[in-house]
Motif scaffolding. Structure first.
Motif, PDB file in Angstrom:
ATOM      1  N   LYS A  50       0.806  -1.231   0.000  1.00  0.00           N
ATOM      2  CA  LYS A  50       0.000   0.000   0.000  1.00  0.00           C
ATOM      3  C   LYS A  50       0.836   1.276   0.000  1.00  0.00           C
ATOM      4  O   LYS A  50       0.446   2.266  -0.616  1.00  0.00           O
ATOM      5  CB  LYS A  50      -0.921   0.022   1.222  1.00  0.00           C
ATOM      6  CG  LYS A  50      -2.034  -1.000   1.189  1.00  0.00           C
ATOM      7  CD  LYS A  50      -2.958  -0.814   2.382  1.00  0.00           C
ATOM      8  CE  LYS A  50      -4.120  -1.809   2.333  1.00  0.00           C
ATOM      9  NZ  LYS A  50      -5.039  -1.629   3.501  1.00  0.00           N
ATOM     10  N   TYR A 111      -8.028 -10.239  -0.715  1.00  0.00           N
ATOM     11  CA  TYR A 111      -8.182 -10.255  -2.176  1.00  0.00           C
ATOM     12  C   TYR A 111      -9.658 -10.365  -2.559  1.00  0.00           C
ATOM     13  O   TYR A 111     -10.148  -9.636  -3.425  1.00  0.00           O
ATOM     14  CB  TYR A 111      -7.390 -11.421  -2.768  1.00  0.00           C
ATOM     15  CG  TYR A 111      -7.618 -11.621  -4.253  1.00  0.00           C
ATOM     16  CD1 TYR A 111      -7.211 -10.654  -5.163  1.00  0.00           C
ATOM     17  CD2 TYR A 111      -8.240 -12.772  -4.739  1.00  0.00           C
ATOM     18  CE1 TYR A 111      -7.421 -10.818  -6.517  1.00  0.00           C
ATOM     19  CE2 TYR A 111      -8.455 -12.947  -6.094  1.00  0.00           C
ATOM     20  CZ  TYR A 111      -8.044 -11.970  -6.981  1.00  0.00           C
ATOM     21  OH  TYR A 111      -8.260 -12.134  -8.321  1.00  0.00           O
ATOM     22  N   SER A 113     -12.298  -9.422  -0.955  1.00  0.00           N
ATOM     23  CA  SER A 113     -13.059  -8.205  -0.670  1.00  0.00           C
ATOM     24  C   SER A 113     -12.851  -7.152  -1.761  1.00  0.00           C
ATOM     25  O   SER A 113     -13.786  -6.429  -2.123  1.00  0.00           O
ATOM     26  CB  SER A 113     -12.669  -7.635   0.692  1.00  0.00           C
ATOM     27  OG  SER A 113     -11.336  -7.174   0.697  1.00  0.00           O
ATOM     28  N   ILE A 114     -11.623  -7.077  -2.313  1.00  0.00           N
ATOM     29  CA  ILE A 114     -11.362  -6.134  -3.398  1.00  0.00           C
ATOM     30  C   ILE A 114     -12.126  -6.554  -4.650  1.00  0.00           C
ATOM     31  O   ILE A 114     -12.756  -5.729  -5.328  1.00  0.00           O
ATOM     32  CB  ILE A 114      -9.857  -6.036  -3.696  1.00  0.00           C
ATOM     33  CG1 ILE A 114      -9.103  -5.477  -2.487  1.00  0.00           C
ATOM     34  CG2 ILE A 114      -9.598  -5.159  -4.920  1.00  0.00           C
ATOM     35  CD1 ILE A 114      -7.596  -5.475  -2.641  1.00  0.00           C
ATOM     36  N   GLU A 117     -15.789  -5.795  -4.187  1.00  0.00           N
ATOM     37  CA  GLU A 117     -16.051  -4.361  -4.293  1.00  0.00           C
ATOM     38  C   GLU A 117     -15.988  -3.903  -5.741  1.00  0.00           C
ATOM     39  O   GLU A 117     -16.804  -3.077  -6.184  1.00  0.00           O
ATOM     40  CB  GLU A 117     -15.022  -3.595  -3.449  1.00  0.00           C
ATOM     41  CG  GLU A 117     -15.143  -2.081  -3.525  1.00  0.00           C
ATOM     42  CD  GLU A 117     -16.466  -1.547  -2.985  1.00  0.00           C
ATOM     43  OE1 GLU A 117     -16.833  -0.422  -3.368  1.00  0.00           O
ATOM     44  OE2 GLU A 117     -17.129  -2.261  -2.193  1.00  0.00           O
ATOM     45  N   ASN A 118     -15.027  -4.439  -6.504  1.00  0.00           N
ATOM     46  CA  ASN A 118     -14.929  -4.096  -7.922  1.00  0.00           C
ATOM     47  C   ASN A 118     -16.167  -4.543  -8.680  1.00  0.00           C
ATOM     48  O   ASN A 118     -16.676  -3.831  -9.560  1.00  0.00           O
ATOM     49  CB  ASN A 118     -13.674  -4.725  -8.533  1.00  0.00           C
ATOM     50  CG  ASN A 118     -12.398  -4.004  -8.121  1.00  0.00           C
ATOM     51  OD1 ASN A 118     -12.432  -2.845  -7.726  1.00  0.00           O
ATOM     52  ND2 ASN A 118     -11.271  -4.691  -8.202  1.00  0.00           N
ATOM     53  N   ASP A 126      -9.845  -7.315 -11.020  1.00  0.00           N
ATOM     54  CA  ASP A 126      -8.547  -7.159 -10.368  1.00  0.00           C
ATOM     55  C   ASP A 126      -8.054  -5.714 -10.329  1.00  0.00           C
ATOM     56  O   ASP A 126      -6.869  -5.468 -10.066  1.00  0.00           O
ATOM     57  CB  ASP A 126      -7.504  -8.029 -11.068  1.00  0.00           C
ATOM     58  CG  ASP A 126      -7.658  -9.506 -10.702  1.00  0.00           C
ATOM     59  OD1 ASP A 126      -8.206  -9.788  -9.623  1.00  0.00           O
ATOM     60  OD2 ASP A 126      -7.234 -10.365 -11.498  1.00  0.00           O
ATOM     61  N   GLY A 128      -6.873  -2.450  -8.953  1.00  0.00           N
ATOM     62  CA  GLY A 128      -6.316  -2.101  -7.653  1.00  0.00           C
ATOM     63  C   GLY A 128      -5.579  -3.221  -6.952  1.00  0.00           C
ATOM     64  O   GLY A 128      -5.140  -3.055  -5.808  1.00  0.00           O
ATOM     65  N   VAL A 129      -5.432  -4.365  -7.635  1.00  0.00           N
ATOM     66  CA  VAL A 129      -4.755  -5.518  -7.028  1.00  0.00           C
ATOM     67  C   VAL A 129      -3.353  -5.645  -7.608  1.00  0.00           C
ATOM     68  O   VAL A 129      -3.189  -5.905  -8.804  1.00  0.00           O
ATOM     69  CB  VAL A 129      -5.525  -6.834  -7.276  1.00  0.00           C
ATOM     70  CG1 VAL A 129      -4.775  -8.014  -6.655  1.00  0.00           C
ATOM     71  CG2 VAL A 129      -6.941  -6.752  -6.714  1.00  0.00           C
ATOM     72  N   VAL A 133      -0.431  -7.758  -3.018  1.00  0.00           N
ATOM     73  CA  VAL A 133      -1.713  -7.976  -2.343  1.00  0.00           C
ATOM     74  C   VAL A 133      -2.163  -9.426  -2.534  1.00  0.00           C
ATOM     75  O   VAL A 133      -2.599 -10.088  -1.585  1.00  0.00           O
ATOM     76  CB  VAL A 133      -2.789  -7.009  -2.890  1.00  0.00           C
ATOM     77  CG1 VAL A 133      -4.171  -7.394  -2.365  1.00  0.00           C
ATOM     78  CG2 VAL A 133      -2.465  -5.575  -2.507  1.00  0.00           C
ATOM     79  N   SER A 205      -8.713   1.908   7.348  1.00  0.00           N
ATOM     80  CA  SER A 205      -9.463   2.127   6.119  1.00  0.00           C
ATOM     81  C   SER A 205     -10.795   2.831   6.375  1.00  0.00           C
ATOM     82  O   SER A 205     -11.330   3.497   5.495  1.00  0.00           O
ATOM     83  CB  SER A 205      -9.701   0.802   5.385  1.00  0.00           C
ATOM     84  OG  SER A 205     -10.428  -0.100   6.191  1.00  0.00           O
TER      85      SER A 205
END
Length: 331
Positions: A50, A111, A113-114, A117-118, A126, A128-129, A133, A205
């Motif tokens: 991050k 992973y 959760s991202i 959310e996407n 993917d 933001g991955v 990560v 966050s």
């Protein structure tokens, strides 16, 4: 044989009460028992998933190290190191990656959760991955398994990572025979998920944390922001449902805790309860806060302590990594 205890914190923000209560405090308490050999580390390479600013990374990493020391960690009695100073961790991480099914990484909470959310926002799955990560649990497995760790104090949200380390270790052991110790997680059950200022899980966050070493005036303002219900001041309140009482227990003496429980059940205003919480927190943290600030002003002293700890860590890690490499035919 002493049991190996290991825990680390990644530098992605200031250390907050959730970090302290969920991982740091139980880890330091375990270290008081002569049955255990403790190891603590600054998980700076984990933070790299991050943090991509040089100065921020340096400052946050120093903050993690200073926090451990300010709270009573004795580097003479423990292995205390910076993750990036122990290259054996990263060599083992690659070896473990070759025994890790991709499907196991697909199921990792962070992973997933991202990806979810996407999907919710209509973006590519993917977005933001980065690969850091995605493979984060493998590196954490290397952190744990390299030191033949028995116990890993973690917050509830990190239990899956310890379970993944066990899965990877079992895969390796099945192929090459008994090699890795299978770690167990240790959590503070009463505070497994600590609420933040807004009632949600305390998390950087969500921007709802209380920094551990906040200055007194700011600390009091943050405590006053803790979300409470509309129960009248004189009405009885259930202490076990209150974040204020949950936090109070972590900093108060036993007699203070018993008295506060009684005051909750007989009736205490939220304003008074918050004042009492500030008083015990500030009293408990006054000396560690001063030591933390002193350490942050002497980075060369911190670095010296971490370098000495890294050498102790490598003395333990090198022979075991050689054993692993022999088993897979690389020596």
């Amino acid at each position: 044989m002493k049991k190996q205890v290991l825990t680390g914190i990644k530098p992605t923000g200031r250390v907050h009460l959730g970090n302290y209560i969920g991982a740091i405090k139980p880890a330091l308490e375990l270290a008081q028992n002569e049955m255990y050999q403790p190891a603590y580390f600054v998980a700076d390479y984990h933070g790299l998933t991050k943090i991509h600013d040089k100065e921020e990374m340096s400052q946050l990493s120093r903050g993690i190290a200073a926090t451990w020391l300010a709270l009573g960690l004795d580097p003479e009695k423990a292995i205390f190191y910076r993750q990036s100073d122990v290259p054996e961790i990263f060599e083992l991480s690659w070896i473990l990656a070759c025994f890790t099914p991709k499907g196991l990484m697909n199921r990792a909470h962070a992973y997933k959760s991202i990806v979810e959310e996407n999907a919710h926002t209509g973006r590519e799955s993917d977005t933001g991955v980065n690969m850091g990560v995605f493979t984060y649990p493998i590196l954490m497995s290397a952190d744990i398994l390299l030191f033949q760790t028995d116990l890993v104090p973690v917050g509830k949200d990190q239990i899956q990572h310890v379970e993944i380390a066990r899965d990877i270790a079992e895969n390796f052991n099945h192929t090459y025979g008994d090699t890795f110790t299978l770690p167990q997680h240790v959590i503070e059950k009463e505070t497994a998920v600590l609420p933040g200022l807004d009632g949600r899980k305390m998390s950087k966050s969500y921007n709802n944390t209380i920094p551990l070493f906040e200055e007194p005036k700011k600390l009091q303002k943050l405590i006053n922001k803790i979300k409470t219900d509309s129960t009248p001041p004189e009405a009885p309140k259930n202490p076990d449902d209150s974040i204020i009482f949950t936090l109070y227990k972590e900093f108060a003496a036993e007699d203070q805790i018993n008295e506060m429980r009684s005051r909750f059940t007989s009736g205490i205003s939220w304003g008074q309860a918050k004042k009492e919480l500030f008083d015990v927190m500030n009293a408990r943290l006054e000396e560690p806060r001063q030591k933390y600030n002193e350490l942050m002003e002497t980075p060369e002293k911190l670095n010296e302590i971490l370098q000495a700890g890294a050498e102790k860590a490598r003395q333990k890690a090198r022979p075991f990594l050689e054993e692993v490499k022999i088993k897979i035919g690389l020596q």
